[in-house]
Design an enzyme around this catalytic site. Sequence first.
Site, PDB file in Angstrom:
ATOM      1  CD  GLU A 110      -2.963  -1.220   0.211  1.00  0.00           C
ATOM      2  OE1 GLU A 110      -2.961  -0.337  -0.665  1.00  0.00           O
ATOM      3  OE2 GLU A 110      -3.767  -2.159   0.240  1.00  0.00           O
ATOM      4  CG  HIS A 134      -4.415  -0.198   5.549  1.00  0.00           C
ATOM      5  ND1 HIS A 134      -5.786   0.006   5.420  1.00  0.00           N
ATOM      6  CD2 HIS A 134      -4.178  -1.412   4.982  1.00  0.00           C
ATOM      7  CE1 HIS A 134      -6.328  -1.029   4.797  1.00  0.00           C
ATOM      8  NE2 HIS A 134      -5.374  -1.910   4.531  1.00  0.00           N
ATOM      9  CG  HIS A 136      -7.360  -5.347   7.351  1.00  0.00           C
ATOM     10  ND1 HIS A 136      -6.862  -6.491   6.751  1.00  0.00           N
ATOM     11  CD2 HIS A 136      -7.022  -4.331   6.519  1.00  0.00           C
ATOM     12  CE1 HIS A 136      -6.236  -6.180   5.622  1.00  0.00           C
ATOM     13  NE2 HIS A 136      -6.312  -4.869   5.462  1.00  0.00           N
ATOM     14  CD  GLU A 164     -15.489  12.085  25.458  1.00  0.00           C
ATOM     15  OE1 GLU A 164     -14.331  11.727  25.212  1.00  0.00           O
ATOM     16  OE2 GLU A 164     -15.868  12.455  26.570  1.00  0.00           O
ATOM     17  CG  HIS A 205      -9.390  -3.333   2.365  1.00  0.00           C
ATOM     18  ND1 HIS A 205      -8.681  -3.491   1.197  1.00  0.00           N
ATOM     19  CD2 HIS A 205      -8.458  -3.419   3.358  1.00  0.00           C
ATOM     20  CE1 HIS A 205      -7.398  -3.689   1.473  1.00  0.00           C
ATOM     21  NE2 HIS A 205      -7.245  -3.649   2.776  1.00  0.00           N
TER      22      HIS A 205
END
Length: 264
Positions: A110, A134, A136, A164, A205
Site C-alpha cells: 500500500e 492502515h 482491518h 465524543e 476492507h
Amino acid sequence: MFLDDFIRMCYDGFLQGWHERNGGNLSYRMTDEDVKVVESQFCKNSRHYDMPFSVPELAGSYFTVTGSGKYMRNVPLAPEKNIGIIRIDSKGSGYDILWGLEDGAKPTSEIPTHLMNHLERMKATDGACRVIYHAHPANITALTYTIEPDARTYSRILWQSETECAVVFPEGVGVVDWMVPGSIDIGVETAKLISSYRAVIWAFHGIFGSGNDFDETFGLIHTIEKAAEIYLKAKSAGIVRTITDDELRLLADAFGVQLNKDFI
Ligand code: 13P
Ligand code: ZN
C-alpha cells in the site's frame, strides 16, 4: 525513540485484532532529528527500487514503513526483518532501503496510498502530520456492508454512536467504495479524500487514518472502530433513539470544534 513508538503501535494494533496475518501497514515520515539518531545504522549497500508513480514533493524524505507480507504480530520480535527505513529518491519516483526489510523484503504493497496520503496531509497540516496507518478493524469493515458508501451517512452514524466522536473527528470520515487494494488508483482516490478527512474508510476492507503522532493516529482509529461496534450492537438490538443534531451542536460548542457543515 520514534522506532520504539512505531513498533509499539504495530503490536497494539495486533492486540486489538486489527491485523490478521499480514493485514494492515504503518508509515512514519521521519524528522531530521530522527534521521540523525539512526543514520549510523544505515547500510552501505542500500537497495534501490523504482515506483510506478511519483511524488516529487517527497523527494529526499525518510520514512519508516512496515514490510509487505509482514505480520504486525512479529514486528517487536524482529524489527529489522519486518519494518524498514526508506529514503525517497531525488526524482520522487523510487526509494532506497537504508535499514531493515532484511532478506529482500519490500515496503508495504500500500506504499502508493501511504505516500500520496502523506503528501496530502503534509499540505493540509503545514507539515505537522507524520503518521499514516492502515488497519482491518472488524466493526468498521462490517459497517461497510450495511450502508451505502456516502461520507455524510457514515459520519453521522459514527458521531451519533458515541458522544465524543464528534469531538475527535468533527470533519467526519471519508469513504472509498471497493477498489483493488495496493493499486495506484486506490491511492489517488484515498488521497483526494484524506486532505479533508483524517480517516478514510475502505469499503469491505478497512480504514486509513492519519495524525501528527502515533497516539493521535491510533486513538482516531480506535475511536472510529468503537463507534462502529456500538452502532452495530445497537442496530442488532434495535435503535429507538439517538444523539440529535441539536445535541451534536451543543457538544461542538462545548468543546470548541467545528462540525462539518455539509453533514449537519
Ligand atoms: P502488505 O502486507 O503489503 O502491507 O498488505 C497488507 C494489506 O492490508 C493490504 O491492504
Ligand atoms: Zn489492507
